[in-house]
Design an enzyme around this catalytic site. Structure first.
Site, PDB file in Angstrom:
ATOM      1  N   HIS B  91       0.843  -1.202   0.000  1.00  0.00           N
ATOM      2  CA  HIS B  91       0.000   0.000   0.000  1.00  0.00           C
ATOM      3  C   HIS B  91       0.880   1.254   0.000  1.00  0.00           C
ATOM      4  O   HIS B  91       0.710   2.138  -0.832  1.00  0.00           O
ATOM      5  CB  HIS B  91      -0.931   0.012   1.211  1.00  0.00           C
ATOM      6  CG  HIS B  91      -1.549   1.349   1.484  1.00  0.00           C
ATOM      7  ND1 HIS B  91      -2.542   1.890   0.688  1.00  0.00           N
ATOM      8  CD2 HIS B  91      -1.302   2.284   2.442  1.00  0.00           C
ATOM      9  CE1 HIS B  91      -2.874   3.086   1.155  1.00  0.00           C
ATOM     10  NE2 HIS B  91      -2.145   3.351   2.220  1.00  0.00           N
ATOM     11  N   ASP B 120       6.998  21.558 -27.010  1.00  0.00           N
ATOM     12  CA  ASP B 120       6.977  20.259 -26.348  1.00  0.00           C
ATOM     13  C   ASP B 120       8.096  20.284 -25.305  1.00  0.00           C
ATOM     14  O   ASP B 120       8.672  21.340 -25.055  1.00  0.00           O
ATOM     15  CB  ASP B 120       7.186  19.121 -27.370  1.00  0.00           C
ATOM     16  CG  ASP B 120       6.576  17.806 -26.889  1.00  0.00           C
ATOM     17  OD1 ASP B 120       6.898  17.398 -25.755  1.00  0.00           O
ATOM     18  OD2 ASP B 120       5.786  17.196 -27.622  1.00  0.00           O
ATOM     19  N   TRP B 155       7.490   0.127   3.564  1.00  0.00           N
ATOM     20  CA  TRP B 155       7.938   0.706   2.284  1.00  0.00           C
ATOM     21  C   TRP B 155       9.420   1.031   2.324  1.00  0.00           C
ATOM     22  O   TRP B 155      10.053   1.164   1.292  1.00  0.00           O
ATOM     23  CB  TRP B 155       7.113   1.947   1.928  1.00  0.00           C
ATOM     24  CG  TRP B 155       7.527   3.237   2.577  1.00  0.00           C
ATOM     25  CD1 TRP B 155       7.314   3.609   3.864  1.00  0.00           C
ATOM     26  CD2 TRP B 155       8.224   4.327   1.953  1.00  0.00           C
ATOM     27  NE1 TRP B 155       7.826   4.860   4.087  1.00  0.00           N
ATOM     28  CE2 TRP B 155       8.385   5.332   2.932  1.00  0.00           C
ATOM     29  CE3 TRP B 155       8.711   4.562   0.666  1.00  0.00           C
ATOM     30  CZ2 TRP B 155       9.025   6.535   2.674  1.00  0.00           C
ATOM     31  CZ3 TRP B 155       9.358   5.773   0.413  1.00  0.00           C
ATOM     32  CH2 TRP B 155       9.504   6.743   1.420  1.00  0.00           C
ATOM     33  N   SER B 185      13.013   5.738 -14.590  1.00  0.00           N
ATOM     34  CA  SER B 185      11.996   6.603 -15.186  1.00  0.00           C
ATOM     35  C   SER B 185      12.052   8.004 -14.586  1.00  0.00           C
ATOM     36  O   SER B 185      12.040   9.010 -15.297  1.00  0.00           O
ATOM     37  CB  SER B 185      10.618   5.982 -14.955  1.00  0.00           C
ATOM     38  OG  SER B 185       9.628   6.954 -14.923  1.00  0.00           O
ATOM     39  N   SER B 186      12.166   8.084 -13.258  1.00  0.00           N
ATOM     40  CA  SER B 186      12.204   9.397 -12.607  1.00  0.00           C
ATOM     41  C   SER B 186      13.437  10.178 -13.034  1.00  0.00           C
ATOM     42  O   SER B 186      13.381  11.390 -13.227  1.00  0.00           O
ATOM     43  CB  SER B 186      12.225   9.240 -11.088  1.00  0.00           C
ATOM     44  OG  SER B 186      11.071   8.603 -10.650  1.00  0.00           O
ATOM     45  N   HIS B 269      13.691  11.492   2.614  1.00  0.00           N
ATOM     46  CA  HIS B 269      13.122  12.769   3.021  1.00  0.00           C
ATOM     47  C   HIS B 269      12.961  13.750   1.880  1.00  0.00           C
ATOM     48  O   HIS B 269      11.899  14.369   1.773  1.00  0.00           O
ATOM     49  CB  HIS B 269      13.809  13.404   4.225  1.00  0.00           C
ATOM     50  CG  HIS B 269      12.823  14.312   4.884  1.00  0.00           C
ATOM     51  ND1 HIS B 269      11.828  13.842   5.696  1.00  0.00           N
ATOM     52  CD2 HIS B 269      12.583  15.616   4.713  1.00  0.00           C
ATOM     53  CE1 HIS B 269      11.024  14.838   6.031  1.00  0.00           C
ATOM     54  NE2 HIS B 269      11.472  15.928   5.451  1.00  0.00           N
ATOM     55  N   GLU B 271      12.228  12.877  -0.898  1.00  0.00           N
ATOM     56  CA  GLU B 271      11.058  12.280  -1.533  1.00  0.00           C
ATOM     57  C   GLU B 271       9.754  12.889  -1.005  1.00  0.00           C
ATOM     58  O   GLU B 271       8.805  13.103  -1.758  1.00  0.00           O
ATOM     59  CB  GLU B 271      11.074  10.769  -1.296  1.00  0.00           C
ATOM     60  CG  GLU B 271       9.811  10.034  -1.657  1.00  0.00           C
ATOM     61  CD  GLU B 271       9.614   9.905  -3.154  1.00  0.00           C
ATOM     62  OE1 GLU B 271      10.548  10.232  -3.901  1.00  0.00           O
ATOM     63  OE2 GLU B 271       8.513   9.488  -3.562  1.00  0.00           O
ATOM     64  N   TYR B 273       9.241  15.888  -0.039  1.00  0.00           N
ATOM     65  CA  TYR B 273       9.019  17.177  -0.698  1.00  0.00           C
ATOM     66  C   TYR B 273       8.776  16.988  -2.186  1.00  0.00           C
ATOM     67  O   TYR B 273       8.070  17.781  -2.808  1.00  0.00           O
ATOM     68  CB  TYR B 273      10.203  18.110  -0.428  1.00  0.00           C
ATOM     69  CG  TYR B 273      10.303  18.412   1.047  1.00  0.00           C
ATOM     70  CD1 TYR B 273       9.369  19.248   1.647  1.00  0.00           C
ATOM     71  CD2 TYR B 273      11.245  17.807   1.857  1.00  0.00           C
ATOM     72  CE1 TYR B 273       9.388  19.478   3.004  1.00  0.00           C
ATOM     73  CE2 TYR B 273      11.283  18.036   3.210  1.00  0.00           C
ATOM     74  CZ  TYR B 273      10.352  18.865   3.781  1.00  0.00           C
ATOM     75  OH  TYR B 273      10.369  19.086   5.126  1.00  0.00           O
ATOM     76  N   SER B 284      -0.957  27.066  -5.972  1.00  0.00           N
ATOM     77  CA  SER B 284      -0.484  28.436  -6.180  1.00  0.00           C
ATOM     78  C   SER B 284      -0.961  28.983  -7.516  1.00  0.00           C
ATOM     79  O   SER B 284      -0.986  30.189  -7.727  1.00  0.00           O
ATOM     80  CB  SER B 284       1.043  28.500  -6.133  1.00  0.00           C
ATOM     81  OG  SER B 284       1.507  27.949  -4.936  1.00  0.00           O
ATOM     82  N   HIS B 318      15.926  12.648  10.996  1.00  0.00           N
ATOM     83  CA  HIS B 318      14.837  12.701  11.989  1.00  0.00           C
ATOM     84  C   HIS B 318      13.928  11.477  11.860  1.00  0.00           C
ATOM     85  O   HIS B 318      13.061  11.282  12.702  1.00  0.00           O
ATOM     86  CB  HIS B 318      14.049  14.017  11.909  1.00  0.00           C
ATOM     87  CG  HIS B 318      13.264  14.211  10.647  1.00  0.00           C
ATOM     88  ND1 HIS B 318      13.193  15.415  10.010  1.00  0.00           N
ATOM     89  CD2 HIS B 318      12.518  13.359   9.909  1.00  0.00           C
ATOM     90  CE1 HIS B 318      12.433  15.290   8.934  1.00  0.00           C
ATOM     91  NE2 HIS B 318      12.025  14.056   8.851  1.00  0.00           N
ATOM     92  N   HIS B 319      14.132  10.697  10.800  1.00  0.00           N
ATOM     93  CA  HIS B 319      13.416   9.422  10.727  1.00  0.00           C
ATOM     94  C   HIS B 319      14.104   8.362  11.582  1.00  0.00           C
ATOM     95  O   HIS B 319      13.613   7.253  11.686  1.00  0.00           O
ATOM     96  CB  HIS B 319      13.368   8.929   9.275  1.00  0.00           C
ATOM     97  CG  HIS B 319      12.580   9.826   8.378  1.00  0.00           C
ATOM     98  ND1 HIS B 319      11.244   9.653   8.146  1.00  0.00           N
ATOM     99  CD2 HIS B 319      12.932  10.915   7.676  1.00  0.00           C
ATOM    100  CE1 HIS B 319      10.809  10.603   7.322  1.00  0.00           C
ATOM    101  NE2 HIS B 319      11.814  11.379   7.024  1.00  0.00           N
ATOM    102  N   THR B 344       7.944  26.414   4.785  1.00  0.00           N
ATOM    103  CA  THR B 344       6.616  25.867   4.554  1.00  0.00           C
ATOM    104  C   THR B 344       5.557  26.808   5.116  1.00  0.00           C
ATOM    105  O   THR B 344       4.534  27.068   4.484  1.00  0.00           O
ATOM    106  CB  THR B 344       6.495  24.480   5.214  1.00  0.00           C
ATOM    107  OG1 THR B 344       7.723  23.784   4.994  1.00  0.00           O
ATOM    108  CG2 THR B 344       5.370  23.698   4.630  1.00  0.00           C
ATOM    109  N   LYS B 347       4.881  29.703   2.867  1.00  0.00           N
ATOM    110  CA  LYS B 347       3.961  29.391   1.773  1.00  0.00           C
ATOM    111  C   LYS B 347       2.514  29.487   2.249  1.00  0.00           C
ATOM    112  O   LYS B 347       1.670  30.060   1.569  1.00  0.00           O
ATOM    113  CB  LYS B 347       4.229  27.973   1.263  1.00  0.00           C
ATOM    114  CG  LYS B 347       5.464  27.893   0.409  1.00  0.00           C
ATOM    115  CD  LYS B 347       5.491  26.580  -0.327  1.00  0.00           C
ATOM    116  CE  LYS B 347       6.586  26.572  -1.348  1.00  0.00           C
ATOM    117  NZ  LYS B 347       6.534  27.692  -2.260  1.00  0.00           N
ATOM    118  N   ARG B 466       2.236   1.043  14.989  1.00  0.00           N
ATOM    119  CA  ARG B 466       2.060   0.866  13.543  1.00  0.00           C
ATOM    120  C   ARG B 466       2.389  -0.571  13.174  1.00  0.00           C
ATOM    121  O   ARG B 466       3.098  -1.254  13.887  1.00  0.00           O
ATOM    122  CB  ARG B 466       3.069   1.718  12.769  1.00  0.00           C
ATOM    123  CG  ARG B 466       2.888   3.139  12.760  1.00  0.00           C
ATOM    124  CD  ARG B 466       4.144   3.789  12.191  1.00  0.00           C
ATOM    125  NE  ARG B 466       4.197   3.673  10.728  1.00  0.00           N
ATOM    126  CZ  ARG B 466       5.142   4.237   9.994  1.00  0.00           C
ATOM    127  NH1 ARG B 466       6.108   4.932  10.559  1.00  0.00           N
ATOM    128  NH2 ARG B 466       5.134   4.122   8.694  1.00  0.00           N
TER     129      ARG B 466
END
Lengths: 121, 667, 200
Positions: B91, B120, B155, B185-186, B269, B271, B273, B284, B318-319, B344, B347, B466
């Site tokens: 998931h 293009d 994950w 791909s990315s 991390h 990722e 953002y 925006s 921090h993870h 953040t 914004k 969890r």
């Protein structure tokens, strides 16, 4: 990243074009630095004692020569010196992020204070 | 209005016949499904990204519902412990890599060229490649369900739990191969879109005149560019460990499992953002349209995005506060994490200030945008509580964290995306989604979302862990778990409703048979200058830009007292969709051929190396076909610049200016 | 505002750099993070050579003189590469082919040296699966070797394309882009040579 705002026509570096002579001189310089590097690592550092200063001189010297070679190849052979600054920007952006991030990782493993080099048993 | 002249204006060209070169002829413009699989049109590729992401969203959604059904009551029997591990791992992986990231890619593919005024992307064939490779990766990842079960380590698949000893099925191998492929791909997409934004801006579109969405996409793509290779390197180490007996995470031989955690979160991390910034960019764009005011503090919006892009690299650990890194590391990352809340917050204040004093029109896109601002703020605030490491050691591995990241990724990213769908749907498909049903849908989703994830804060603080497949009756978790499950069912219903709305709106539009104006929202960006749906060639002539929100300023000006006055009718400043003489890059078979070899390499590494040989041959065929096929310029091979046999592609800029030259040659 | 006068090349971009070249540089920026990860893994693990009786570390077995020579060969291939680029910019196709060929040859010598080195280590009993230190050593140098090999394929393809006339003076930039990749692989070895081999 400061990009030239105007739309500019490609110039293929015409004008400030490096000559083959410069490339050959650069290669000679790189060869000399490489020879010094190898000689440097063969110096009898242990015989001169094991002070921190000596260690920093040995490793620091090697790292400085490495950085110099990296910079020279990127600037001259890869034309960064003669090309638009945006290319230098995107490339060194990656280099700097890589260096900073991975140094931080190794620090958290106490790599630079001895912890990383110790066998687990 | 300088739309008809300008230096990039196109002369009358001719539809040049493609000169075939042996077997390497390029397909012409084919209708039907063949047109889709050979397309290099950024708009079609954007649509395919979105469609594929919605398909994977259904899979990930079913997995989510299975999790919630299992946890609806104590001692649930829906899933076994083993299957539960696979379902929550898949998931998370599916939602992150196959849903949120590709939906972002879908918006960026469709909108970036339009918003910077380009024909293009920079490398149209590589754009197609990045989509097909993404699809290949998604298929490899999900093929695990049919070939022995999914990954089961979360994950992030922490070492040493991801080793063969603790996870002996092939699930993690599929996870590894699937994500290495989507990583390719990315990376291809990142190179392509960065070059597009930097190089293909319309005349006058300076960096500080780019729409905020373009800026956020640029930051996102730079983060992808640098984050993906970190994950790829970690996954290669894991692949070697699991399939070829290397010792990178073998603790008995002195390996350090924290290496995996570091590499994973250095990717992981940024990722976060990468997932949220595109949605920030979308709202925006939407909020100023419905507030009828320019975005407040545009430079702050841009620089806070860039700041997030930089600071996102300094907070990964921090993870790992609970991993025993030592007090200095923990303190440093704790402070850095608190700091990243600042840009953040900037914004959020800017969005509020944009709406403040505006003539707000609460159409569906604005509802979703406000939904993002409010829900993301809740998630952001709980995020700051994780930055405080003593608090985090209590919260980590509890449902409080699950609540936090669903508020930022579902309440943040997905709300923005759904709002974006309502907003740009007419541009893409030529009809509007029903406003009435859209608003009802928004409130259903809002209620379902908060019922699902709000209670998880409480459960987490009560200590519910969890990733545990069940809980006992007397733990005090029953009530809020049941509420969360009811909420999840409501979310499920709201998305079925959304699909129905798409169908219903399409049917109504077909019955009404009305032609939609190119600018149904009275909007600001360049993409609204062209008809709905966007024609294949984008702009009839490349627009010349003189300010931010150029299209808006062509329609409106301010009088002395600062009130808006209309200076031109929309139709007069819009383009007619007449593509005569525009030269577009030809379609190509090779992107899908090249991509189709990758799954065989992936499966081959897992099952039998002969498959790798087959996959490798397909990939090599694809590469050489790619290099050898003629460029779309019929004069290719006669010394034209755009006949590069390098592995890159012809630029559309080249195509743009090639057209008048061709005309000259033909005349 | 935007003044874009077309030259004979007719390409116009916002930065003045072609898409292909900018794309290659962006990609090389990304590669730094890939090699950075592998180099860091090696540094972290370089002394963790397992628990068996065979527990020599990679730097106990290096043949420094041998590696110095092969490093020097790779470094000099950067010179021949850049000479190939400047030859094609002057339109000298024959010289281009010669220099590209010499570059590919020097690259092949480097790869042969690496294969020989790997075989020596394998004969001494230290393979990829021996211990974290050796896994990291082979992964890092092997990844670099794969990059060099891909570079050789690109060089040979470029020679082939000059023969068929698909690369001429007008396409000098595609040779330059192959060159960028080649030089990058070379500077990565500059780092590996110092960090992995020279520093104990």
């Amino acid at each position: 990243m400061s990009v030239d705002a105007n739309t500019v026509t490609l110039d293929h570096g015409a004008g400030a074009h490096p000559t083959d002579k410069l490339f050959i001189k650069t290669a000679v310089l790189l060869a000399v630095v490489t020879a010094v590097e190898v000689a440097w690592s063969y110096l009898p550092w242990q015989d001169w004692g094991d002070s921190r200063a000596l260690y920093f001189a040995e490793v620091g010297g090697l790292l400085a020569m490495m950085a110099f070679k990296f910079f020279v190849v990127a600037s001259v052979f890869m034309h960064l010196k003669f090309d638009r600054k945006i290319l230098t920007g995107v490339f060194y952006f990656g280099v700097v992020i890589a260096v900073v991030v991975y140094l931080a990782v190794l620090s958290t493993f106490h790599f630079f204070t001895g912890g990383g080099s110790v066998l687990p048993h | 209005m300088a739309t008809t002249d300008g230096t990039l204006a196109l002369g009358p060209g001719v539809d040049a016949p493609v000169r075939p070169m042996g077997v390497f002829a390029r397909p012409g413009s084919t209708p039907g499904w063949r047109g889709w699989i050979t397309t290099v049109d950024h708009k079609r590729i954007g649509i395919m990204y979105g469609a594929a992401a919605l398909f994977f969203f259904l899979i990930g959604g079913v997995e989510a519902l299975l999790i919630r059904l299992q946890l609806a009551a104590p001692e649930g029997k829906v899933l076994s412990a083993d299957l539960y591990n696979q379902v929550y791992t898949m998931h998370g992986t599916t939602m992150i890599f196959l849903v949120v990231m590709p939906i972002g890619a879908s918006f960026m593919n469709y909108l970036l060229p339009l918003q910077v005024g380009a024909r293009d992307v920079a490398f149209p064939r590589m754009n197609a490649l990045s989509f097909w490779v993404f699809l290949a990766g998604g298929i490899v990842l999900n093929s695990a369900w049919l070939l022995g079960g999914g990954a089961d380590g979360g994950w992030f698949n922490y070492a040493p739990n991801n080793g063969v000893m603790f996870s002996p099925t092939h699930g993690i191998d599929f996870w590894n191969m699937g994500l290495i492929i989507t990583g390719i791909s990315s990376l291809v997409g990142a190179v392509n879109l960065i070059v597009t934004v930097l190089n293909l801006r319309a005349p006058g579109m300076t960096l500080m005149r780019m729409p905020v969405f373009v800026w956020m996409s640029l930051v996102t793509q730079f983060m992808l560019l640098f984050a993906i290779p970190v994950l790829t390197s970690a996954q290669f180490l894991l692949l070697f460990d699991r399939l070829f007996g290397a010792r990178f995470f073998d603790v008995s031989q002195g390996a350090d499992p924290l290496l995996w955690q570091h590499l994973f979160w250095i990717f992981g991390h940024p990722e976060v953002y990468i997932m949220i910034l595109p949605a920030f960019g979308l709202i925006s764009e939407m909020i100023p349209v419905f507030a009828r005011k320019p975005i407040f503090g545009y430079p702050f919006m841009v620089f806070s995005g860039i700041a997030i892009g930089f600071m996102g690299w300094g907070v990964w650990a921090h993870h790992m506060f609970a991993s025993g890194m030592g007090p200095i590391s923990v303190a440093a990352f704790s402070v850095a994490t608190m700091f990243i809340a600042v840009p953040t917050g900037v914004k959020i204040l800017n969005w509020l200030a944009t709406m403040w004093g505006g003539k707000l029109r609460f159409d569906t896109p604005l509802l979703y945008s406000v939904g993002l601002v409010t829900m993301f703020t809740i998630g952001g605030l709980s995020g700051v509580t994780h930055a405080v490491s003593p608090a985090d050691t209590q919260q980590t591995d509890t449902y409080y964290i699950v609540a936090h990241f669903h508020y930022v990724l579902f309440g943040g990213a997905l709300f923005g995306f759904v709002g974006g769908w309502y907003f740009w749907w007419p541009k893409v498909f030529g009809y509007k989604l029903s406003e009435f049903h859209g608003k009802v849908n928004f409130w259903i989703l809002m209620v379902g979302f908060n019922l699902t994830f709000g209670p998880m804060h409480i459960l987490g603080l009560q200590g519910m862990p969890r990733r545990t497949y069940t809980y006992r009756d007397n733990y005090g978790f029953n009530f809020w778990n049941l509420v969360a499950t009811i909420g999840a069912v409501i979310i499920g219903i709201s998305f079925l409703y959304f699909f129905w709305i798409i169908w219903k709106s399409w049917k109504d539009a077909k019955a009404a048979n009305a032609v939609l104006s190119g600018d149904p929202w009275d909007a600001r960006g360049l993409e609204w200058m062209i008809p709905c749906p966007a024609p294949a060639h984008n702009f009839d002539v490349t627009p010349t830009v003189t300010r931010l929100d150029d299209f808006w300023h062509r329609k409106y000006a301010e009088d002395e007292s600062g009130r808006l006055i209309r200076v031109a009718e929309t139709a007069d400043v819009s383009m007619k969709g007449d593509g005569t003489g525009v030269h577009l890059p030809s379609p190509s078979y090779w992107p899908i051929v090249l991509a189709s070899g990758l799954p065989f390499i992936g499966w081959g590494l897992i099952f039998n190396l002969w498959f790798c040989l087959l996959g490798g041959l397909i990939v090599i065929t694809g590469i050489y076909g790619w290099v050898m096929e003629p460029a779309d310029d019929p004069e290719a091979g006669h010394g034209h610049e755009d006949d590069h046999p390098s592995d890159s592609d012809d630029s559309s800029a080249a195509a743009e200016v090639a057209a008048p030259e061709e005309a000259a040659l033909v005349d | 505002m935007a003044s874009a006068d077309h030259t004979d090349h007719g390409l116009v971009t916002s930065t003045g750099v072609s898409n292909e070249k900018l794309g290659m540089w962006v990609f090389l920026g990304s590669e730094c993070l890939l090699f950075g990860g592998l180099i860091s893994s090696f540094l972290l693990y370089k002394n963790r050579s397992g628990t068996s009786s065979l527990h020599e570390r990679p730097h106990d077995l290096y043949d420094l003189a041998f590696t110095s020579i092969s490093s020097f060969v790779l470094l000099m291939s950067s010179l021949t590469m850049v000479l190939a680029v400047s030859a094609i910019q002057r339109g000298e196709l024959r010289n281009t082919r010669v220099w590209l060929g010499v570059t590919a040859l020097l690259g092949s010598i480097f790869i042969s040296g690496q294969v020989y080195e790997f075989k020596e280590f394998l004969n001494a009993g230290y393979g990829f699966t021996h211990s974290p230190a050796w896994s990291a050593f082979f992964a890092l140098t092997g990844f670099h070797g794969v990059h060099v090999s891909l570079g050789i394929v690109m060089l040979l393809s470029a020679i082939g394309l000059t023969l068929t006339g698909r690369i001429g003076r007008g396409q000098a930039e595609s040779v330059e882009i192959v060159g960028l990749y080649w030089h990058f692989v070379d500077v990565v070895w500059v780092i590996i040579f110092t960090v992995v081999y020279l520093i104990k």
